[in-house]
Structures are given as structure tokens and as C-alpha cells.
Design a protein around this motif. Structure first.
Motif, short mmCIF file in Angstrom:
data_model
loop_
_atom_site.label_atom_id
_atom_site.label_comp_id
_atom_site.label_asym_id
_atom_site.label_seq_id
_atom_site.Cartn_x
_atom_site.Cartn_y
_atom_site.Cartn_z
N LEU A 102 -3.71 0.18 -13.25
CA LEU A 102 -4.53 0.58 -12.43
C LEU A 102 -3.86 1.40 -11.27
CD1 LEU A 102 -6.44 -2.91 -12.00
CD2 LEU A 102 -7.30 -0.99 -12.95
N ALA A 103 -2.97 1.48 -10.81
CA ALA A 103 -2.11 2.16 -10.06
C ALA A 103 -1.94 3.61 -10.62
CB ALA A 103 -0.83 1.82 -9.61
N ILE A 162 -7.02 -4.85 -6.12
CA ILE A 162 -6.58 -3.63 -6.33
C ILE A 162 -7.55 -2.64 -5.47
CG2 ILE A 162 -5.82 -1.61 -7.79
CD1 ILE A 162 -5.66 -4.89 -9.16
N GLU A 163 -7.12 -1.62 -4.50
CA GLU A 163 -8.11 -0.96 -3.69
C GLU A 163 -7.44 0.51 -3.93
OE1 GLU A 163 -10.41 -3.18 -0.28
OE2 GLU A 163 -8.25 -2.91 -0.11
N ASP A 164 -8.42 1.31 -3.62
CA ASP A 164 -8.07 3.01 -3.50
C ASP A 164 -9.12 3.48 -2.84
OD1 ASP A 164 -9.06 3.09 -6.49
OD2 ASP A 164 -9.70 4.95 -5.65
N LEU A 224 -5.70 -11.50 -7.73
CA LEU A 224 -5.07 -9.81 -7.45
C LEU A 224 -6.42 -8.91 -7.10
CD1 LEU A 224 -3.43 -9.31 -10.92
CD2 LEU A 224 -2.59 -10.55 -9.01
N PHE A 244 -3.13 3.81 -2.75
CA PHE A 244 -3.51 2.56 -3.58
C PHE A 244 -2.77 1.30 -2.71
CE2 PHE A 244 -0.07 4.31 -6.41
CZ PHE A 244 0.77 3.33 -6.21
N LEU A 261 -2.30 -3.03 -3.66
CA LEU A 261 -2.46 -4.38 -4.53
C LEU A 261 -1.98 -5.49 -3.38
CD1 LEU A 261 -2.59 -5.98 -7.05
CD2 LEU A 261 0.14 -5.65 -7.06
N ARG A 296 -12.69 -1.19 -5.30
CA ARG A 296 -11.88 -2.56 -5.08
C ARG A 296 -12.26 -3.39 -6.45
NH1 ARG A 296 -9.99 -6.47 -1.15
NH2 ARG A 296 -10.85 -8.56 -1.78
N ARG A 330 0.75 -1.10 0.06
CA ARG A 330 0.14 0.12 0.30
C ARG A 330 0.99 1.13 0.05
NH1 ARG A 330 -4.62 0.58 4.38
NH2 ARG A 330 -2.89 0.63 5.84
N ALA A 349 -0.96 -4.27 -12.75
CA ALA A 349 -0.88 -3.34 -11.57
C ALA A 349 -0.61 -1.76 -11.98
CB ALA A 349 0.41 -3.96 -10.79
#
Ligand SMILES: Nc1ncnc2c1ncn2[C@@H]1O[C@H](COP(=O)(O)OP(=O)(O)O)[C@@H](O)[C@H]1O
Ligand SMILES: Nc1ncnc2c1ncn2[C@@H]1O[C@H](COP(=O)(O)OP(=O)(O)O)[C@@H](O)[C@H]1O
Lengths: 136, 107, 136, 107
Positions: free
Chosen positions: A47-48, A76-78, A74, A61, A63, A127, A8, A44
């Protein structure tokens, strides 16, 4: 199960590079096939970078990678504004050079390289979860 | 990303070494567009093991500028992983890819 | 406050290198002074390597970095057996070559390079927190 | 970590390039101990920007083996960050550090 990799970071363009370096080292430590390592980095990064460049007000963000049936799961959150990347239009990959547009490739890679991508908005967070097959 | 400039026949050759991604795209774009001011360009990607959509964007921009100026723009030495990215994105159909610099200069 | 950096990995020696690569990229992205970046890596390596090599049954180690008063607050966690690194004896750094022992340097670096290191065991996890001053 | 072997006068020189840490310690130890079989050794750390306790352990082992065999072992080219690690650990007092390979070979 605990993730095998969880990173993160504050969402800056420089930290997109941090994520890629960490993933490269993780892929090496885990002996992932090069083709799988590249797809992991590609998804990654897309999205990042979107969060770093477009998600006004996001503070992080993150992963996670965890071994799952049929590959790596996988997530991926923010915490930026609600945004479903799967809602974006697919690019016309058959367009000739003159009319070919940039953009939209991120979600196209996600659809082509992963299985069952799904998005949810929960508790102020985006998410996105998908499965990356392990075959080279 | 390191970029070394050389020539093959009448074409300029940009030898790229490293990842072509969000972080390295701006400098790579500046370099390729500057070389295209002078003539056709071959981008040698033999030492590039990673191209993201930010990298494809740079190559597309270079290809479009070359086309507008009536100059050649092609790539050589695609690694298998990079070739996959070209194919999935349809870039294999809009940017000519050759096996060697000589073939690219002749093509 | 959200950490600026948070990495959690399965505790293998290969993943100690993953952590160091990620920290190096993070330090660069955050423009940390080289001396601070090295101390950060040193502390992280010592503690992560201890978990990877000695903490039987641990499923992860994690490092968080967050900006705090007077420097960076580091927190290192793992779910191995209870182990307080601050309880280890300090090495005799004045011993001559013949009798100088290896080992114990990790905790010595922690004491010399950080401020207010403290350990706690909670909910089956070891947690070590300290402050790394930002001056070069 | 890359290790290149050369000589300075009668001494072997191990030129280290990279991080001397948990990951690179085993290979570095093997190399230094093998060189010490043949004679005294100078470890040139000019291109080493990071030494962890796993790295110090390797240098200590080399210094002890050298002493037992009646051979020289010293380091040159300590970067400021590496020098700090030497000082905090007391290694500055047990492993001779020189400014140049020539000084190390003479010392
Ligand atoms: N995480 C995000 N949060 C908010 N908006 C986003 C996010 N990601 C993308 N967008 C919006 O979607 C548009 C298209 O994104 P994308 O297809 O990835 O192309 P681009 O290459 O411009 O990032 C962006 O220009 C932006 O307006
Ligand atoms: N995370 C840990 N969990 C359990 N035991 C540990 C842990 N870290 C260190 N130890 C124990 O403490 C001893 C000394 O550790 P340390 O001073 O770091 O030296 P070493 O270089 O042997 O790791 C180890 O040999 C091990 O027995």
C-alpha cells in the motif's frame, strides 16, 4: 485506544524502506510471530509503495497498528487522489508462466492475508482498514 | 540485499541475502537477467526472509526471460514465510522450487 | 506543513530501539549528513528512553520531524505526568572521573546540539520542541 | 552490538561493533566489567558509529571500576560523531582516548 504503532512519512520510495525497517523493529519489540510480521510488512509495503509511486500530489502516507479482537487492526491512510485498492481486479493466480501478468498482487495479499478489509474516502484522504489475524 | 554468484554443475547460482522488496528489486533484477545471458540460473533464497510483490515481479521476469531463451530458472531454500507468499500468489505453480541446489541442477 | 517523519509508539524500552531504527532509515532516505543523523538519534533516544523508563502511566511517545528555517524542527510528545526536561540541572562536565556523575546528559545534549528548545504542558501532554541545525 | 575479545600486549581489548545505546548498554556493561576483573581493558570503538548517554554511562562505570582496581581503561578509534559526543559530555577529559590499540597499550 492509542495505536501501538503509528508512522507517517512523506511518500517516497526511500520512505517505503523506512516503514519496513520500523515495522521490523516494532515486530521484534512486540515479539510478533515471524509469519505475522512478514504479512504485516507485505501489506504495508504494497500500500505504501502504491502511494509513493502512483498517488500524484500526496504529501504523506501513514500506517497505524492497534491490538484488536482477533488480531491487529491496520489502518493505512494517504492524501493522494481518491483510489480504492479493493476495486482492483484480482490477478489470475492460476495462469501459466507465459501469460502470467505482474501487478494486482498487492490487493490479492490484502484479501488473502487479512480479514474484513474496507476502504473509505473522507476529508480528502484514502483510508483502508483491515484486521491481521495473529495466528502464525 | 547481497548477491553472491557461484555455480552448481552447469547452472549459475545467485545466492541472495536480505529482503527482496521494492528497494532491492531493481538491483536484483539486473543481476539475475545478466546471469541468464550466460546460462540457466538457480536463485538460492535460503537467506531471504521476505519477498514482496515487487520481489515476485523480479522472479517472474527472470522466469519469463529464461523460458524465452530456453534456459532453466528455479529457486531453492524457500523459508516458510516466503513459501506462503509463493503459494498465495500462485508462483509455486509457475516457478520450480527445489530443496537443494543439487536437486535444482539435476531437475 | 505535514511532518516529514512522525512516529508514535507505546513507551517500552524495546520501542526506543524501534524509534532509532526508523530514524536511521529515515536519515538515510533523506540523505541527512551523518553528524546530523547522529544528533537526531541522540536527542530522540534520550527523550524517548526517559518516557519509557520514568513516565508512569504514559500510553505513548511520539516524535515528529519537519523541515524548518535553519534546520529540522523536532517535536517530542508523551502523555505521562507533567515533566519539563529543561528544568533538570546541567551535569558538571568538568568534574574529574572520581566525582563525575552519570545522568543529566540527555538535557545537556539537547541544550548543546539544538536551538531554542522549549517545553509546554497542554491537554495532558508534555511537548518539547527544538530546532536541529543541518550543518554537519 | 557484537563484542569480540582479543589482547594487545598485557591489555584486554573489547572490539565493539554496532550502536552503543539504551538497548545494547546492559550487555556491553556486563562484558566490559567482566574483562576488567582480569586486567586492564582497551575498548576499540572503530566500528561504533553511535554512542548515546546510556552508552557513556557504561564507559563511565568501566572507567570508575578500573580506577578503583588500579587498572587501565581507555578507548581507541573514535569516529567523528562519537568524538563529538565525548567532547560535549566532557568524557574526553576523563577517559583517555588513543589513535591505535598499540598507543593505548603503551599509554
Ligand atoms: N495509491 C494509488 N493512487 C492512485 N493510483 C493507484 C494507487 N495505487 C495503484 N494505483 C493504480 O493502480 C494500478 C495497479 O496497481 P497495482 O495492482 O498495485 O500494481 P503495480 O504493481 O503497478 O503498483 C497502478 O498502475 C496505478 O495506475
Ligand atoms: N519523562 C519523564 N517523566 C517523569 N520523570 C522523568 C522523566 N524523565 C526523567 N525523569 C526523572 O528525572 C530523573 C533524571 O533524568 P535523566 O537526567 O534523564 O537521567 P536518567 O539517566 O536517570 O534518566 C530521572 O531519574 C527521573 O526521576
Amino acid at each position: 485506544m492509542e495505536p501501538a504503532f503509528h508512522l507517517r512519512l512523506a511518500p517516497s520510495p526511500g520512505n517505503v524502506a523506512t516503514l519496513l525497517d520500523a515495522l521490523e523493529a516494532y515486530a521484534e519489540a512486540s515479539a510478533l510471530p515471524p509469519a505475522v510480521a512478514m504479512r504485516l510488512a507485505l501489506i504495508a509495503e504494497e500500500l505504501a509503495a502504491n502511494v509513493a509511486m502512483h498517488a500524484t500530489g500526496a504529501s504523506f502516507f501513514a500506517l497505524s497498528v492497534r491490538p484488536a479482537e482477533g488480531g491487529l487492526e491496520l489502518a493505512i491512510e494517504d492524501d493522494g487522489p481518491a483510489f480504492d485498492p479493493l476495486g482492483a481486479a484480482a490477478p489470475d493466480t492460476a495462469a501459466p508462466l507465459e501469460t502470467r501478468e505482474v501487478g494486482g498482487l498487492g490487493v490479492h495479499f490484502l484479501r488473502e492475508m487479512t480479514r474484513a478489509p474496507r476502504y473509505e474516502r473522507r476529508e480528502g484522504r484514502n483510508r483502508l482498514v483491515c484486521t491481521l489475524p495473529l495466528e502464525a | 540485499m547481497e548477491i553472491t554468484e557461484t555455480t552448481e554443475g552447469a547452472m549459475g547460482v545467485a545466492v541472495l541475502d536480505g529482503r527482496l522488496d521494492t528497494a532491492t528489486a531493481p538491483a536484483t533484477e539486473a543481476k539475475l537477467l545478466a546471469m541468464l545471458e550466460k546460462g540457466g540460473v538457480i536463485a538460492d533464497l535460503s537467506a531471504v526472509r521476505y519477498v514482496s510483490s515487487a520481489g515476485l515481479r523480479v522472479l517472474l521476469k527472470a522466469a519469463k526471460q529464461a523460458k524465452a531463451a530456453g534456459r532453466g530458472f528455479s529457486v531453492v531454500g524457500l523459508q516458510p514465510a516466503v513459501r506462503e507468499v509463493f503459494e498465495i500468489s500462485g508462483f509455486d505453480k509457475i516457478i520450480p522450487a527445489f530443496d537443494s541446489r543439487a536437486a535444482a541442477a539435476a531437475g
